[in-house]
Design a protein around this motif. Structure first.
Motif, PDB file in Angstrom:
ATOM      1  N   THR A  26       7.017 -37.975  21.686  1.00 46.44           N
ATOM      2  CA  THR A  26       7.591 -38.079  20.356  1.00 46.44           C
ATOM      3  C   THR A  26       8.795 -38.998  20.419  1.00 46.44           C
ATOM      4  O   THR A  26       9.446 -39.117  21.449  1.00 46.44           O
ATOM      5  CB  THR A  26       8.012 -36.688  19.836  1.00 46.44           C
ATOM      6  OG1 THR A  26       8.937 -36.138  20.756  1.00 46.44           O
ATOM      7  CG2 THR A  26       6.827 -35.778  19.679  1.00 46.44           C
ATOM      8  N   GLU A  63      11.517 -33.042  19.221  1.00 49.41           N
ATOM      9  CA  GLU A  63      11.051 -31.994  18.313  1.00 49.41           C
ATOM     10  C   GLU A  63      11.043 -30.690  19.093  1.00 49.41           C
ATOM     11  O   GLU A  63      10.744 -30.674  20.282  1.00 49.41           O
ATOM     12  CB  GLU A  63       9.628 -32.298  17.823  1.00 49.41           C
ATOM     13  CG  GLU A  63       9.530 -33.514  16.947  1.00 49.41           C
ATOM     14  CD  GLU A  63       9.858 -33.246  15.496  1.00 49.41           C
ATOM     15  OE1 GLU A  63      10.272 -32.110  15.146  1.00 49.41           O
ATOM     16  OE2 GLU A  63       9.706 -34.173  14.691  1.00 49.41           O
ATOM     17  N   ILE A 104       9.584 -26.944  19.945  1.00 47.47           N
ATOM     18  CA  ILE A 104       8.365 -26.134  19.920  1.00 47.47           C
ATOM     19  C   ILE A 104       8.679 -24.767  20.505  1.00 47.47           C
ATOM     20  O   ILE A 104       9.356 -24.666  21.531  1.00 47.47           O
ATOM     21  CB  ILE A 104       7.229 -26.776  20.746  1.00 47.47           C
ATOM     22  CG1 ILE A 104       6.805 -28.109  20.156  1.00 47.47           C
ATOM     23  CG2 ILE A 104       6.027 -25.832  20.838  1.00 47.47           C
ATOM     24  CD1 ILE A 104       5.710 -28.809  20.938  1.00 47.47           C
ATOM     25  N   LEU A 160       4.525 -29.687  27.759  1.00 52.61           N
ATOM     26  CA  LEU A 160       5.035 -30.176  26.467  1.00 52.61           C
ATOM     27  C   LEU A 160       6.396 -30.840  26.648  1.00 52.61           C
ATOM     28  O   LEU A 160       6.699 -31.839  25.986  1.00 52.61           O
ATOM     29  CB  LEU A 160       5.120 -29.028  25.456  1.00 52.61           C
ATOM     30  CG  LEU A 160       3.776 -28.452  25.002  1.00 52.61           C
ATOM     31  CD1 LEU A 160       3.986 -27.195  24.162  1.00 52.61           C
ATOM     32  CD2 LEU A 160       2.960 -29.483  24.238  1.00 52.61           C
ATOM     33  N   ARG A 205       6.135 -34.293  27.609  1.00 57.81           N
ATOM     34  CA  ARG A 205       5.695 -35.150  26.506  1.00 57.81           C
ATOM     35  C   ARG A 205       6.801 -35.371  25.480  1.00 57.81           C
ATOM     36  O   ARG A 205       6.545 -35.846  24.384  1.00 57.81           O
ATOM     37  CB  ARG A 205       4.444 -34.557  25.863  1.00 57.81           C
ATOM     38  CG  ARG A 205       3.217 -34.762  26.744  1.00 57.81           C
ATOM     39  CD  ARG A 205       2.082 -33.834  26.357  1.00 57.81           C
ATOM     40  NE  ARG A 205       0.892 -34.108  27.144  1.00 57.81           N
ATOM     41  CZ  ARG A 205       0.700 -33.714  28.394  1.00 57.81           C
ATOM     42  NH1 ARG A 205       1.629 -33.025  29.024  1.00 57.81           N
ATOM     43  NH2 ARG A 205      -0.415 -34.002  29.032  1.00 57.81           N
ATOM     44  N   PHE A 258       9.046 -32.981  24.148  1.00 58.07           N
ATOM     45  CA  PHE A 258       9.428 -31.880  23.266  1.00 58.07           C
ATOM     46  C   PHE A 258      10.483 -31.005  23.922  1.00 58.07           C
ATOM     47  O   PHE A 258      10.529 -30.879  25.143  1.00 58.07           O
ATOM     48  CB  PHE A 258       8.202 -31.015  22.925  1.00 58.07           C
ATOM     49  CG  PHE A 258       7.196 -31.708  22.060  1.00 58.07           C
ATOM     50  CD1 PHE A 258       7.321 -31.703  20.680  1.00 58.07           C
ATOM     51  CD2 PHE A 258       6.123 -32.370  22.628  1.00 58.07           C
ATOM     52  CE1 PHE A 258       6.390 -32.350  19.878  1.00 58.07           C
ATOM     53  CE2 PHE A 258       5.181 -33.010  21.841  1.00 58.07           C
ATOM     54  CZ  PHE A 258       5.318 -33.002  20.461  1.00 58.07           C
ATOM     55  N   TYR A 295       7.635 -26.515  15.389  1.00 58.39           N
ATOM     56  CA  TYR A 295       6.266 -26.119  15.699  1.00 58.39           C
ATOM     57  C   TYR A 295       6.254 -24.797  16.459  1.00 58.39           C
ATOM     58  O   TYR A 295       7.165 -24.510  17.226  1.00 58.39           O
ATOM     59  CB  TYR A 295       5.580 -27.170  16.577  1.00 58.39           C
ATOM     60  CG  TYR A 295       5.621 -28.561  16.010  1.00 58.39           C
ATOM     61  CD1 TYR A 295       4.771 -28.931  14.976  1.00 58.39           C
ATOM     62  CD2 TYR A 295       6.513 -29.521  16.504  1.00 58.39           C
ATOM     63  CE1 TYR A 295       4.804 -30.219  14.452  1.00 58.39           C
ATOM     64  CE2 TYR A 295       6.549 -30.799  15.990  1.00 58.39           C
ATOM     65  CZ  TYR A 295       5.696 -31.144  14.962  1.00 58.39           C
ATOM     66  OH  TYR A 295       5.724 -32.405  14.443  1.00 58.39           O
ATOM     67  N   ALA A 301      -2.304 -29.718  27.125  1.00 62.55           N
ATOM     68  CA  ALA A 301      -1.143 -30.089  26.312  1.00 62.55           C
ATOM     69  C   ALA A 301      -1.471 -31.184  25.306  1.00 62.55           C
ATOM     70  O   ALA A 301      -0.933 -31.186  24.199  1.00 62.55           O
ATOM     71  CB  ALA A 301       0.008 -30.513  27.214  1.00 62.55           C
ATOM     72  N   ASP A 302      -2.361 -32.112  25.653  1.00 63.36           N
ATOM     73  CA  ASP A 302      -2.724 -33.171  24.715  1.00 63.36           C
ATOM     74  C   ASP A 302      -3.422 -32.601  23.483  1.00 63.36           C
ATOM     75  O   ASP A 302      -3.190 -33.058  22.364  1.00 63.36           O
ATOM     76  CB  ASP A 302      -3.626 -34.222  25.388  1.00 63.36           C
ATOM     77  CG  ASP A 302      -2.862 -35.061  26.401  1.00 63.36           C
ATOM     78  OD1 ASP A 302      -1.628 -35.234  26.229  1.00 63.36           O
ATOM     79  OD2 ASP A 302      -3.492 -35.539  27.360  1.00 63.36           O
ATOM     80  N   VAL A 360      -0.659 -30.937  21.350  1.00 63.39           N
ATOM     81  CA  VAL A 360       0.151 -31.929  20.645  1.00 63.39           C
ATOM     82  C   VAL A 360      -0.632 -32.531  19.482  1.00 63.39           C
ATOM     83  O   VAL A 360      -0.105 -32.664  18.366  1.00 63.39           O
ATOM     84  CB  VAL A 360       0.639 -33.032  21.614  1.00 63.39           C
ATOM     85  CG1 VAL A 360       1.276 -34.186  20.857  1.00 63.39           C
ATOM     86  CG2 VAL A 360       1.621 -32.450  22.618  1.00 63.39           C
ATOM     87  N   LEU A 391      -0.775 -29.963  16.694  1.00 63.73           N
ATOM     88  CA  LEU A 391       0.529 -29.753  16.066  1.00 63.73           C
ATOM     89  C   LEU A 391       0.917 -30.923  15.175  1.00 63.73           C
ATOM     90  O   LEU A 391       1.506 -30.741  14.113  1.00 63.73           O
ATOM     91  CB  LEU A 391       1.606 -29.532  17.129  1.00 63.73           C
ATOM     92  CG  LEU A 391       1.554 -28.200  17.864  1.00 63.73           C
ATOM     93  CD1 LEU A 391       2.569 -28.183  18.995  1.00 63.73           C
ATOM     94  CD2 LEU A 391       1.784 -27.034  16.922  1.00 63.73           C
ATOM     95  N   LEU A 392       0.605 -32.130  15.610  1.00 60.35           N
ATOM     96  CA  LEU A 392       0.964 -33.319  14.843  1.00 60.35           C
ATOM     97  C   LEU A 392      -0.048 -33.635  13.751  1.00 60.35           C
ATOM     98  O   LEU A 392       0.124 -34.592  13.008  1.00 60.35           O
ATOM     99  CB  LEU A 392       1.136 -34.522  15.776  1.00 60.35           C
ATOM    100  CG  LEU A 392       2.234 -34.375  16.838  1.00 60.35           C
ATOM    101  CD1 LEU A 392       2.281 -35.610  17.720  1.00 60.35           C
ATOM    102  CD2 LEU A 392       3.582 -34.092  16.201  1.00 60.35           C
TER     103      LEU A 392
END
Length: 190
Positions: A3, A7, A9, A26, A29, A31, A53, A111-112, A115, A118-119
């Protein structure tokens, strides 16, 4: 998939190892992740950390993730909630969406996939749906029906047992068993 800005989570699951592994993935990535193991911790973390999230497990020990969805939304109405479960069924997916979840994924997930869900992105490249060419096993259908009736009864086992025409202990034994998994059709046998 990182991101641009950090963000937050909240990962809510009674499996401490799962929370730790998913939180690390996460975090890698981009978060900011916090974890909770039950409804009380989840509500407190939601109020304190103000996540955007929530990744929520359907079963939180003796508690239901479905029942927690509206309570989380009461604390933070703009939450985007992803419900995860190892007990996937159409009935619970529909109930989760009715209660305010934005998406629903069956475990195991990576995790992908989380994500992407969530997005609000299409995760078809990650989680391609497999269309079964045979009807689900009878035990699977029974389990889904029990879950649907239990959801209609807001988790009240006595009321669900009455509606199903079962003894309460019989229903508890059926609920303690894992559902029959559907065979994957995308991998050739052998």
């Amino acid at each position: 998939m990182a991101t641009e800005s950090t963000e937050r989570i909240l990962v809510v699951d009674d499996d401490e190892t799962f929370v730790h592994v998913l939180s690390r993935a996460l975090g890698a990535r981009g978060f900011e992740v916090s974890g909770a193991r039950d409804a009380t911790q989840a509500l407190a973390a939601c109020a304190e950390h103000r996540p955007r999230y929530v990744v929520l497990d359907l079963k939180l020990g003796s508690e239901s993730g479905l029942a927690l969805i509206p309570r989380l939304l009461a604390v933070r109405p703009d939450l985007r909630i992803l419900l995860l479960t190892g007990y996937a069924s159409i009935a619970t997916a529909v109930e989760a969406i009715k209660r305010g979840a934005h998406d629903y994924l069956a475990k195991p997930v990576d995790a992908d996939q989380v994500v992407a869900a969530l997005l609000g992105e299409s995760a078809s490249h990650v989680n391609a749906a497999v269309v079964p060419d045979a009807p689900p096993p009878l035990k699977r259908l029974e389990w889904e029906h029990i879950q649907r009736v239990l959801a209609e009864c807001d988790g009240n086992i006595s009321e669900a047992a009455r509606r199903l025409g079962l003894h309460r202990r019989t229903l508890q034994r059926k609920l303690a068993k894992r559902p029959v998994r559907e065979a994957r059709r995308d991998v050739p046998p052998g």
